[in-house]
Design a protein around this motif. Sequence first.
Motif, PDB file in Angstrom:
ATOM      1  N   TRP A  26       0.884  -0.758  -0.203  1.00 52.83           N
ATOM      2  CA  TRP A  26      -0.417   0.415  -0.006  1.00 52.83           C
ATOM      3  C   TRP A  26       0.749   1.166   0.252  1.00 52.83           C
ATOM      4  CZ3 TRP A  26      -2.278   3.074   5.136  1.00 52.83           C
ATOM      5  CH2 TRP A  26      -3.134   3.225   4.258  1.00 52.83           C
ATOM      6  N   THR A  27       2.024   1.544   0.548  1.00 51.22           N
ATOM      7  CA  THR A  27       2.593   2.541   0.948  1.00 51.22           C
ATOM      8  C   THR A  27       3.501   2.914  -0.821  1.00 51.22           C
ATOM      9  OG1 THR A  27       2.929   2.504   3.155  1.00 51.22           O
ATOM     10  CG2 THR A  27       4.421   3.359   1.795  1.00 51.22           C
ATOM     11  N   ALA A  28       4.347   0.930  -0.670  1.00 51.56           N
ATOM     12  CA  ALA A  28       4.786   1.735  -1.721  1.00 51.56           C
ATOM     13  C   ALA A  28       3.730   2.011  -3.594  1.00 51.56           C
ATOM     14  CB  ALA A  28       5.139   0.661  -2.929  1.00 51.56           C
ATOM     15  N   LEU A  29       2.577   1.713  -3.423  1.00 50.25           N
ATOM     16  CA  LEU A  29       1.568   2.345  -4.641  1.00 50.25           C
ATOM     17  C   LEU A  29       1.233   3.499  -4.339  1.00 50.25           C
ATOM     18  CD1 LEU A  29      -0.794  -0.903  -5.423  1.00 50.25           C
ATOM     19  CD2 LEU A  29       0.942  -0.095  -6.433  1.00 50.25           C
ATOM     20  N   THR A  30       0.516   3.756  -2.668  1.00 51.08           N
ATOM     21  CA  THR A  30       0.431   5.681  -2.434  1.00 51.08           C
ATOM     22  C   THR A  30       1.975   6.303  -3.321  1.00 51.08           C
ATOM     23  OG1 THR A  30      -0.671   4.537  -0.519  1.00 51.08           O
ATOM     24  CG2 THR A  30      -0.179   6.855  -0.715  1.00 51.08           C
ATOM     25  N   TRP A  31       2.560   6.184  -2.564  1.00 55.49           N
ATOM     26  CA  TRP A  31       3.879   7.275  -3.308  1.00 55.49           C
ATOM     27  C   TRP A  31       3.962   7.163  -5.411  1.00 55.49           C
ATOM     28  CZ3 TRP A  31       6.063  10.665  -1.219  1.00 55.49           C
ATOM     29  CH2 TRP A  31       6.240  10.632   0.129  1.00 55.49           C
ATOM     30  N   VAL A  32       3.714   5.935  -5.503  1.00 54.51           N
ATOM     31  CA  VAL A  32       3.600   5.689  -7.112  1.00 54.51           C
ATOM     32  C   VAL A  32       2.729   7.146  -7.786  1.00 54.51           C
ATOM     33  CG1 VAL A  32       2.814   4.283  -9.339  1.00 54.51           C
ATOM     34  CG2 VAL A  32       3.935   3.516  -7.771  1.00 54.51           C
ATOM     35  N   PHE A  33       1.217   6.958  -7.010  1.00 51.21           N
ATOM     36  CA  PHE A  33       0.191   7.936  -7.454  1.00 51.21           C
ATOM     37  C   PHE A  33       0.855   8.692  -6.820  1.00 51.21           C
ATOM     38  CE2 PHE A  33      -2.448   3.490  -7.467  1.00 51.21           C
ATOM     39  CZ  PHE A  33      -2.622   4.165  -8.721  1.00 51.21           C
ATOM     40  N   ILE A  34       1.173   9.498  -5.268  1.00 51.28           N
ATOM     41  CA  ILE A  34       1.829  10.989  -5.545  1.00 51.28           C
ATOM     42  C   ILE A  34       3.103  10.915  -6.439  1.00 51.28           C
ATOM     43  CG2 ILE A  34       3.199  11.666  -3.784  1.00 51.28           C
ATOM     44  CD1 ILE A  34       2.193  10.690  -1.756  1.00 51.28           C
ATOM     45  N   GLY A  35       3.901  10.587  -7.186  1.00 58.29           N
ATOM     46  CA  GLY A  35       4.217  11.010  -7.735  1.00 58.29           C
ATOM     47  C   GLY A  35       3.607  11.396  -9.216  1.00 58.29           C
ATOM     48  N   THR A  36       2.844  10.164  -9.446  1.00 58.62           N
ATOM     49  CA  THR A  36       2.492  10.663 -10.505  1.00 58.62           C
ATOM     50  C   THR A  36       1.781  11.757 -10.938  1.00 58.62           C
ATOM     51  OG1 THR A  36       2.134   8.335 -11.074  1.00 58.62           O
ATOM     52  CG2 THR A  36       0.573   8.978 -12.248  1.00 58.62           C
ATOM     53  N   ALA A  37       1.146  11.809  -9.886  1.00 61.24           N
ATOM     54  CA  ALA A  37       0.081  13.545  -9.234  1.00 61.24           C
ATOM     55  C   ALA A  37       0.665  14.342  -9.824  1.00 61.24           C
ATOM     56  CB  ALA A  37      -0.324  13.296  -8.080  1.00 61.24           C
ATOM     57  N   PHE A  38       2.243  14.821  -9.133  1.00 62.49           N
ATOM     58  CA  PHE A  38       3.316  15.969  -9.322  1.00 62.49           C
ATOM     59  C   PHE A  38       3.617  15.916 -10.815  1.00 62.49           C
ATOM     60  CE2 PHE A  38       3.365  15.421  -4.797  1.00 62.49           C
ATOM     61  CZ  PHE A  38       3.512  16.607  -4.128  1.00 62.49           C
ATOM     62  N   TYR A  39       3.702  14.704 -11.674  1.00 66.45           N
ATOM     63  CA  TYR A  39       4.459  14.498 -12.444  1.00 66.45           C
ATOM     64  C   TYR A  39       3.241  15.195 -13.392  1.00 66.45           C
ATOM     65  CZ  TYR A  39       6.521  12.980 -16.502  1.00 66.45           C
ATOM     66  OH  TYR A  39       6.746  12.760 -18.270  1.00 66.45           O
ATOM     67  N   MET A  40       1.983  14.758 -13.448  1.00 64.20           N
ATOM     68  CA  MET A  40       1.228  14.727 -13.885  1.00 64.20           C
ATOM     69  C   MET A  40       0.360  16.036 -13.673  1.00 64.20           C
ATOM     70  SD  MET A  40       1.120  12.378 -16.695  1.00 64.20           S
ATOM     71  CE  MET A  40      -0.214  12.071 -17.881  1.00 64.20           C
ATOM     72  N   HIS A  41       0.182  16.029 -13.000  1.00 60.24           N
ATOM     73  CA  HIS A  41       0.526  17.767 -12.607  1.00 60.24           C
ATOM     74  C   HIS A  41      -1.287  17.908 -12.205  1.00 60.24           C
ATOM     75  CE1 HIS A  41       3.564  19.890 -12.455  1.00 60.24           C
ATOM     76  NE2 HIS A  41       3.862  20.236 -14.084  1.00 60.24           N
ATOM     77  N   ASN A  42      -2.303  16.646 -11.654  1.00 59.57           N
ATOM     78  CA  ASN A  42      -3.170  16.637 -11.585  1.00 59.57           C
ATOM     79  C   ASN A  42      -3.086  15.698  -9.569  1.00 59.57           C
ATOM     80  OD1 ASN A  42      -5.995  15.801 -11.343  1.00 59.57           O
ATOM     81  ND2 ASN A  42      -5.704  14.806 -13.701  1.00 59.57           N
ATOM     82  N   ILE A  43      -4.327  16.355  -9.365  1.00 59.62           N
ATOM     83  CA  ILE A  43      -4.194  15.994  -7.775  1.00 59.62           C
ATOM     84  C   ILE A  43      -5.298  14.917  -8.248  1.00 59.62           C
ATOM     85  CG2 ILE A  43      -6.570  16.870  -6.925  1.00 59.62           C
ATOM     86  CD1 ILE A  43      -3.647  16.387  -5.068  1.00 59.62           C
ATOM     87  N   PHE A  44      -5.761  14.250  -8.802  1.00 63.58           N
ATOM     88  CA  PHE A  44      -6.896  13.474  -9.022  1.00 63.58           C
ATOM     89  C   PHE A  44      -6.249  11.640  -9.417  1.00 63.58           C
ATOM     90  CE2 PHE A  44      -9.346   9.977 -12.114  1.00 63.58           C
ATOM     91  CZ  PHE A  44     -10.510  10.375 -11.700  1.00 63.58           C
ATOM     92  N   PHE A  45      -4.963  12.020  -9.594  1.00 62.48           N
ATOM     93  CA  PHE A  45      -4.388  10.418  -9.364  1.00 62.48           C
ATOM     94  C   PHE A  45      -3.956  10.142  -7.715  1.00 62.48           C
ATOM     95  CE2 PHE A  45      -3.099  11.852 -13.986  1.00 62.48           C
ATOM     96  CZ  PHE A  45      -3.025  10.957 -14.069  1.00 62.48           C
TER      97      PHE A  45
END
Length: 96
Positions: free
Chosen positions: A49-68
């Motif tokens: 869960w922690t690893a997947l959460t960090w993947v989603f945090i990184g994706t949200a910052f990279y894509m500039h979209n909090i929806f992730f």
Amino acid sequence: MHRCPHCRQSTFSDLHKLTLLWLQPRSCSVCHKAAYLPVRNVIVALIVWTALTWVFIGTAFYMHNIFFMLGTIPAALLAVDKWIRKAPLIGYEYKH
């Protein structure tokens, strides 16, 4: 319902299983023997869960979209379902 490792009766609900840790085993309502969930399953679920959460945090910052960030909810459900809910219970014998 989940089966007791001693009597093989379906006596543990999903909620009971989520609260079964090796520090606090629960007793079966039929045979009254204790069972618990191995701590390694809980640790693996937390790591996934922690690893997947960090993947989603990184994706949200990279894509500039909090929806992730909403992806952390299914990530938690996946980790709990795969490594806690489907894990077998282990029998516990009280030593007097």
